[in-house]
Design an enzyme around this catalytic site. Sequence first.
Site, PDB file in Angstrom:
ATOM      1  N   GLU A 228      16.088  -6.420 -13.491  1.00  0.00           N
ATOM      2  CA  GLU A 228      16.851  -5.908 -14.625  1.00  0.00           C
ATOM      3  C   GLU A 228      18.328  -6.261 -14.510  1.00  0.00           C
ATOM      4  O   GLU A 228      18.988  -6.548 -15.519  1.00  0.00           O
ATOM      5  CB  GLU A 228      16.679  -4.390 -14.740  1.00  0.00           C
TER       6      GLU A 228
ATOM      7  N   GLY B 274       7.883  -1.347 -16.633  1.00  0.00           N
ATOM      8  CA  GLY B 274       8.571  -1.076 -15.382  1.00  0.00           C
ATOM      9  C   GLY B 274       9.995  -0.625 -15.640  1.00  0.00           C
ATOM     10  O   GLY B 274      10.467   0.353 -15.073  1.00  0.00           O
TER      11      GLY B 274
END
Length: 799
Positions: A282, A247
């Site tokens: 993230e 991802g």
Amino acid sequence: MKTNLTRADARHRVGLISNVHYDINLDVTEAEQFRSQTTITFDSTAGETFFDLVADSFSATLDGAPIEGAKLDLSDGAHTVVVDATITYNRTGEGLHKFTDPVDNKDYLYTQFEPAMAMKVFACFDQPDIKATYDIHVTAPEHYTVVLNEAATREGNTWSAKVDYPLSTYLIAVIAGEYEHVTDTYSDAHGEIPLGLYARASLMEHLDAERLFRQTKDGFAYYHENFGVAYPFGKYDQIFCPEYNMGAMENAGAVTFRDEYVFTSEPTPYRLERRNDTILHEMAHMWFGDLVTMEWWDDLWLNESFATWSAAIAQTEIGEYPNAWTTFAAVEKAWAYQQDQLPTTHPIAADAPDIETAEQNFDGITYAKGASVLKQLQAYVGRDEFFAGVQQHFRNHAHANATFADLLSALEKSSGRDLSSWSEQWLRTTGVSILRPEITADSFAVVQESEVMRTHRVTVGLYSLVDGHVQRTHHVTLDVDGARTEVPELAGVDHDLALVNDEDLTYCKMGLTPEHQRFALEHLGQITNPLARTLVWSSLWESVRDGALPAREFVRLVAKHGAAEDQPSVQERLLAQATLAVKQYVDPSWQAEGFALLNDAFRGAEPAAIFDRALARLTPNDATVAYLKQLLETSENQEVRWLALTSLIAADEVPLSAADEEKDTSSEGVISRLRCRATVEKQWAWDTLVNEDLTNLEARCIMDGLTFNPQGTDVDLDSFTDEYFRIAPALWDRLTNEMAQRTLEGMYPTWAVTEEAVRKADALLHDASVPAGLKRILAEGQDRVARAVRNRACDAAAN
């Protein structure tokens, strides 16, 4: 030259090496190979060790004297290693990947180094606990843009940046090519953070920069408030990269994403939510992973679980996706439950003796179960106490390495709780506890069925049908401990449905009484609370997987209620589960009826962005064929068009040549044509996967086509079952770790749902010469097929 670093070697090396600095010079001006020149300065005690590098060729010196290979014979004191290497660009999303866009022939490069692939680009000590500082220089063609971890300066065709804080090698990033970008700035009391968004030129018109920047700023505001430590790096770029394996990746200051997140067709609502989840995931890593880094991959779960939990709570509390915990229950937990019931399950705090093991532990245990347990821990100690402990952890170990014991110590101080027993129960054991209610006329208890008796923080909710709606009427929050926990507050209270993990605080399979399951099957669509409804869906699905509920009942339920489900993430997951149930879990004699039910339920349902995609993955009936052909006449959604075309080609309703006639010249069009071809030319697809050097995305699409609606094709997939077990060892040896794992998982013969097919894996599983990593893939594939065999028998018994 070592490419599968062991924990033992890493511990030996960190005992020798300290005060490391890299001066890295990369020249990416050539078409097929790049040059990597690295000067490593460091201090050492006397001993033998090595540097890590995977290269076509290289030469090296130690303190000015040439050395053979990567071995270092060190004396006490300061040393300098200089390595000059030539390396071929990667095409599988590892090391330095290069992609040429077929739309305009523009080139794009990016690095991917986790867990230990920096060695594929520069010579280094490639382990997380040898943090270093860096000077990075990239010489590139004049028309390239270069993005590094910190703001780069340009002199001629060379771009340079300095990383003057300690950073692990796997977090270094080099992005180069003909990327285009937009910029913005985030400001608050902590100062300003320059923001950038990068993508290939052919995608820029689709980049929804305003939304992405807004969500990025929301994330920084949330984490600054709750983490208590300012963003620790100089800038924050987000780069959307082609042919990306995962991802995204949390490179400090230069986060890379798969560029499927730049939506060229109308996305489903869940895909937008998922992208936002990834952005926040993230970003959380900037603190947990980048600022404070694990010592070794045993604690990989800490990085990924924490970021997964952080993204979900941030989404919920920021407010754009207030039902993010519902998505978490439907998606993450389903992944975790599935992974945790495989024979290869492992503790959350997993043993990782080497890098190959660590790579395979990027799974549902490490991400989803770990995050579920952190959610449970937050409920157990309290939200504010949890964040206070996290803040102290960041302060204690900024720019250093830490272990879970360090985090646990901070949480114990902030909460006042002894968490040693809790951590042993949850982190060092495997398997899913079952919690179910035990109810009599004058008692209510929660029963725990588990090989490990764990402490669960739960809310027990009682629901009743009132004026056509199933609503919660009573609830109690308590700790479940041991095999049976009385809940006297609920004894004798009238209700229609009891949820012993209401609010989804703990990680468990939630059982229903037989009476309550029958009530749920009849009234599921009337449960008003979306999280409660999702928990019931989850309970029913786990009952199907366990062979306790006939799969056809679940298929009927999705056909009846799927279109009315108002949570897009849950809706997408239900359609996928029902499709799997028809293909794998129902008795073959009922399969045609099941496909017909789902065809009728999905066809024309709203939202079309969800249902048209799901419909195209069914074996179509005549009405669906007509509908899909109409979509090709009317739809402007290119992804839906390709799925519709793939389905029609697989069903022999349109010729393969129709794929070539589709007016889509994008890179997505190129790989979509590969998928179309693979649906009808099975032997070509199989031979290509086995023998050709493919990019990661090409392999992914061909595997999708290989198993795309296999009914009605000229080549029976069963003919490949024996062939799979014959070629698996050679394919494992030929491909990189990443590609071998993905390819052998994707090609596993799950289409052969028979006892005989289950046994066919045994020879390799009992062969001592077969590598452990391959055995894990085989064991998991075998278990999935065995489960399908059992579930078909259960479904047949209900006929």
